[in-house]
Design a protein around this motif. Sequence first.
Motif, mmCIF file in Angstrom:
data_model
loop_
_atom_site.group_PDB
_atom_site.id
_atom_site.type_symbol
_atom_site.label_atom_id
_atom_site.label_comp_id
_atom_site.label_asym_id
_atom_site.label_seq_id
_atom_site.Cartn_x
_atom_site.Cartn_y
_atom_site.Cartn_z
ATOM 1 N N THR A 86 0.848 -1.186 0.000
ATOM 2 C CA THR A 86 0.000 0.000 0.000
ATOM 3 C C THR A 86 0.884 1.236 0.000
ATOM 4 O O THR A 86 1.864 1.316 0.745
ATOM 5 N N LEU A 87 0.561 2.212 -0.835
ATOM 6 C CA LEU A 87 1.318 3.456 -0.891
ATOM 7 C C LEU A 87 0.592 4.557 -0.135
ATOM 8 O O LEU A 87 -0.609 4.753 -0.315
ATOM 9 N N GLN A 88 1.316 5.267 0.712
ATOM 10 C CA GLN A 88 0.766 6.444 1.374
ATOM 11 C C GLN A 88 0.806 7.619 0.401
ATOM 12 O O GLN A 88 1.416 7.550 -0.675
ATOM 13 N N ASP A 89 0.157 8.739 0.785
ATOM 14 C CA ASP A 89 0.057 9.896 -0.110
ATOM 15 C C ASP A 89 1.418 10.363 -0.607
ATOM 16 O O ASP A 89 1.605 10.607 -1.807
ATOM 17 N N ASP A 90 2.382 10.519 0.318
ATOM 18 C CA ASP A 90 3.680 11.032 -0.106
ATOM 19 C C ASP A 90 4.443 9.996 -0.932
ATOM 20 O O ASP A 90 5.268 10.347 -1.775
ATOM 21 N N GLU A 91 4.141 8.721 -0.727
ATOM 22 C CA GLU A 91 4.850 7.669 -1.458
ATOM 23 C C GLU A 91 4.438 7.621 -2.921
ATOM 24 O O GLU A 91 5.290 7.473 -3.801
ATOM 25 N N TRP A 92 3.146 7.746 -3.224
ATOM 26 C CA TRP A 92 2.763 7.707 -4.625
ATOM 27 C C TRP A 92 3.247 8.961 -5.354
ATOM 28 O O TRP A 92 3.604 8.900 -6.535
ATOM 29 N N GLU A 93 3.316 10.077 -4.641
ATOM 30 C CA GLU A 93 3.850 11.282 -5.261
ATOM 31 C C GLU A 93 5.338 11.100 -5.581
ATOM 32 O O GLU A 93 5.809 11.501 -6.646
ATOM 33 N N GLN A 94 6.074 10.494 -4.644
ATOM 34 C CA GLN A 94 7.496 10.239 -4.889
ATOM 35 C C GLN A 94 7.684 9.278 -6.065
ATOM 36 O O GLN A 94 8.626 9.425 -6.849
ATOM 37 N N MET A 98 9.702 10.083 -9.552
ATOM 38 C CA MET A 98 10.718 9.234 -10.176
ATOM 39 C C MET A 98 10.351 8.911 -11.619
ATOM 40 O O MET A 98 11.195 8.930 -12.511
ATOM 41 N N LEU A 99 9.076 8.648 -11.849
ATOM 42 C CA LEU A 99 8.597 8.410 -13.217
ATOM 43 C C LEU A 99 8.897 9.615 -14.101
ATOM 44 O O LEU A 99 9.374 9.467 -15.235
ATOM 45 N N ALA A 100 8.637 10.809 -13.580
ATOM 46 C CA ALA A 100 8.854 12.028 -14.361
ATOM 47 C C ALA A 100 10.323 12.196 -14.733
ATOM 48 O O ALA A 100 10.648 12.565 -15.867
ATOM 49 N N VAL A 163 16.817 1.676 -18.339
ATOM 50 C CA VAL A 163 15.810 2.718 -18.126
ATOM 51 C C VAL A 163 14.424 2.178 -18.465
ATOM 52 O O VAL A 163 13.448 2.422 -17.737
ATOM 53 N N ILE A 164 14.333 1.426 -19.553
ATOM 54 C CA ILE A 164 13.053 0.834 -19.952
ATOM 55 C C ILE A 164 12.537 -0.102 -18.861
ATOM 56 O O ILE A 164 11.362 -0.043 -18.466
ATOM 57 N N GLU A 165 13.414 -0.963 -18.351
ATOM 58 C CA GLU A 165 13.019 -1.886 -17.284
ATOM 59 C C GLU A 165 12.603 -1.134 -16.028
ATOM 60 O O GLU A 165 11.637 -1.513 -15.347
ATOM 61 N N SER A 166 13.303 -0.070 -15.714
ATOM 62 C CA SER A 166 12.976 0.725 -14.527
ATOM 63 C C SER A 166 11.617 1.408 -14.681
ATOM 64 O O SER A 166 10.816 1.437 -13.738
ATOM 65 N N VAL A 212 15.105 20.729 -23.731
ATOM 66 C CA VAL A 212 13.713 21.157 -23.902
ATOM 67 C C VAL A 212 12.781 19.946 -23.909
ATOM 68 O O VAL A 212 11.737 19.931 -23.240
ATOM 69 N N LEU A 213 13.157 18.914 -24.661
ATOM 70 C CA LEU A 213 12.325 17.718 -24.749
ATOM 71 C C LEU A 213 12.169 17.051 -23.382
ATOM 72 O O LEU A 213 11.071 16.646 -22.990
ATOM 73 N N GLU A 214 13.282 16.948 -22.670
ATOM 74 C CA GLU A 214 13.236 16.317 -21.353
ATOM 75 C C GLU A 214 12.361 17.113 -20.406
ATOM 76 O O GLU A 214 11.564 16.545 -19.643
ATOM 77 N N SER A 215 12.488 18.425 -20.432
ATOM 78 C CA SER A 215 11.707 19.279 -19.543
ATOM 79 C C SER A 215 10.212 19.156 -19.836
ATOM 80 O O SER A 215 9.398 19.059 -18.907
ATOM 81 N N CYS A 216 9.847 19.131 -21.117
ATOM 82 C CA CYS A 216 8.425 19.045 -21.489
ATOM 83 C C CYS A 216 7.811 17.732 -21.011
ATOM 84 O O CYS A 216 6.705 17.721 -20.448
ATOM 85 N N ALA A 217 8.522 16.632 -21.220
ATOM 86 C CA ALA A 217 8.001 15.326 -20.793
ATOM 87 C C ALA A 217 7.953 15.228 -19.275
ATOM 88 O O ALA A 217 7.003 14.684 -18.700
ATOM 89 N N ARG A 218 8.976 15.764 -18.619
ATOM 90 C CA ARG A 218 9.008 15.718 -17.155
ATOM 91 C C ARG A 218 7.852 16.513 -16.561
ATOM 92 O O ARG A 218 7.159 16.041 -15.650
ATOM 93 N N GLU A 219 7.634 17.714 -17.080
ATOM 94 C CA GLU A 219 6.556 18.555 -16.557
ATOM 95 C C GLU A 219 5.192 17.924 -16.817
ATOM 96 O O GLU A 219 4.278 18.044 -15.999
ATOM 97 N N HIS A 220 5.049 17.254 -17.955
ATOM 98 C CA HIS A 220 3.789 16.551 -18.246
ATOM 99 C C HIS A 220 3.471 15.546 -17.147
ATOM 100 O O HIS A 220 2.343 15.477 -16.649
ATOM 101 N N ASN A 221 4.458 14.764 -16.749
ATOM 102 C CA ASN A 221 4.246 13.771 -15.696
ATOM 103 C C ASN A 221 3.987 14.430 -14.338
ATOM 104 O O ASN A 221 3.118 13.988 -13.575
#
Length: 234
Positions: A86-94, A98-100, A163-166, A212-221
Amino acid sequence: MIMARARALSRLDVAVQPEPSKHEIAYREIRERIIDGRYGPGHRLVLSSIGRELDVSPVPVREAIRRLEAEGLVHFERNVGARVATLQDDEWEQLVEMLALLDGWAFAAAAPRVTAPDIAAAREFNRALRTAASAEQIEHAAVMLLHRRFHRVLYRCCGNRYVIESLDAIWDRIDASRVLATLYPSLRLATAVDEHDELLDRLERGEDDPAVLESCAREHNLNAIRTIRKTVGE
């Protein structure tokens, strides 16, 4: 209907595999039930019951659960046994943070490698997501499946299998937690599909600035966290 379309859109290759062991059968089945929500967060995993359902002894079930524990999908409680994590609120945000980070890097790395068919597949996933967003009743499981496949068709082109596996593992944790599956479709989907189109437009234009590409994808997540936190907090 949406779920059927999501599965039909899958482009995963199917290869002939040797007969799986009882441990592998137990692992795959339990894992699938956790990911698709049949075993929700906190669900107690009783070895004997699962063994009877799968027609195997408790031994391969125990081995499978230990393997799932190593993946972060299961945890053991003293005097209780194995439960779905089970993930707590701060855990799913973290986890989404990481996904971003990883998805942003992968998106930029994939840009020079991604092909027209890859972009076309992503467009199709996003069209299905847009249809789901306008439905009278949103099918949450189908939405999360399409959303995951949209991102994977792009990040799998990044050229780094670790990275793909992660990223695959992070998505598994997100799916198993059911937090985003509960909140994301109704709170975030409508704006996310527009951002998806913007990301794909950048790829089609041949933009090649990695930062720029990395920033756009990161901010999307990260916008998923911002939207859900703002809405739930109101």
